[in-house]
Motif scaffolding. Structure first.
Motif, mmCIF file in Angstrom:
data_model
loop_
_atom_site.group_PDB
_atom_site.id
_atom_site.type_symbol
_atom_site.label_atom_id
_atom_site.label_comp_id
_atom_site.label_asym_id
_atom_site.label_seq_id
_atom_site.Cartn_x
_atom_site.Cartn_y
_atom_site.Cartn_z
ATOM 1 N N VAL A 66 0.865 -1.178 0.000
ATOM 2 C CA VAL A 66 0.000 0.000 0.000
ATOM 3 C C VAL A 66 0.901 1.228 0.000
ATOM 4 C CG1 VAL A 66 -1.779 1.275 1.248
ATOM 5 C CG2 VAL A 66 -1.837 -1.230 1.193
ATOM 6 N N LEU A 67 0.719 2.098 -0.995
ATOM 7 C CA LEU A 67 1.607 3.247 -1.169
ATOM 8 C C LEU A 67 1.186 4.461 -0.352
ATOM 9 C CD1 LEU A 67 2.012 2.991 -5.047
ATOM 10 C CD2 LEU A 67 3.455 1.985 -3.270
ATOM 11 N N LEU A 68 -0.069 4.534 0.044
ATOM 12 C CA LEU A 68 -0.573 5.711 0.750
ATOM 13 C C LEU A 68 -0.803 5.448 2.232
ATOM 14 C CD1 LEU A 68 -3.162 7.054 -1.852
ATOM 15 C CD2 LEU A 68 -0.858 7.857 -1.412
ATOM 16 N N SER A 69 -0.043 4.565 2.821
ATOM 17 C CA SER A 69 -0.293 4.215 4.216
ATOM 18 C C SER A 69 -0.163 5.414 5.152
ATOM 19 C CB SER A 69 0.615 3.078 4.666
ATOM 20 O OG SER A 69 1.973 3.440 4.524
ATOM 21 N N ASP A 70 0.791 6.332 4.898
ATOM 22 C CA ASP A 70 0.957 7.516 5.759
ATOM 23 C C ASP A 70 -0.262 8.431 5.661
ATOM 24 O OD1 ASP A 70 3.420 6.632 6.571
ATOM 25 O OD2 ASP A 70 4.523 7.841 5.102
ATOM 26 N N ALA A 71 -0.790 8.626 4.454
ATOM 27 C CA ALA A 71 -1.951 9.499 4.272
ATOM 28 C C ALA A 71 -3.173 8.907 4.958
ATOM 29 C CB ALA A 71 -2.225 9.698 2.785
ATOM 30 N N ARG A 72 -3.324 7.588 4.930
ATOM 31 C CA ARG A 72 -4.483 6.959 5.571
ATOM 32 C C ARG A 72 -4.418 7.126 7.078
ATOM 33 N NH1 ARG A 72 -5.345 1.110 3.054
ATOM 34 N NH2 ARG A 72 -4.408 0.693 5.044
#
Length: 81
Positions: free
Chosen positions: A72-78
């Protein structure tokens, strides 16, 4: 709010991309082959709204195509939500 999270958005899976001349596009006929630089074992990119959100591998689910998520590339944004 949960109502915002229920909004549906289109997602796409990109196998490979390349730039080709308009001559090559015009010359396309059934059975024509295009060669891409991506290796067949490279992960596929899952995108939503033009942004890569995950990578994965193609899987067969019955007679359908699926994507098994590897990363998952957007784990920080989530986590910021």
């Amino acid at each position: 709010s949960k109502a915002v999270l229920a909004i549906e958005t289109p997602v796409s899976v990109t196998l490979a991309e390349k730039r080709v001349s308009l001559d090559q596009i015009i010359d396309l006929v059934p059975g024509a082959m295009l060669t891409f630089e991506a290796h067949c074992d490279e992960p596929l990119l899952l995108e939503a709204g033009g942004t890569g959100i995950a990578t994965g591998e193609a899987v067969k689910i019955g007679d359908k195509f699926g994507l098994r998520i590897r990363d998952v590339l957007l784990s920080d944004a989530r986590q910021d939500c």
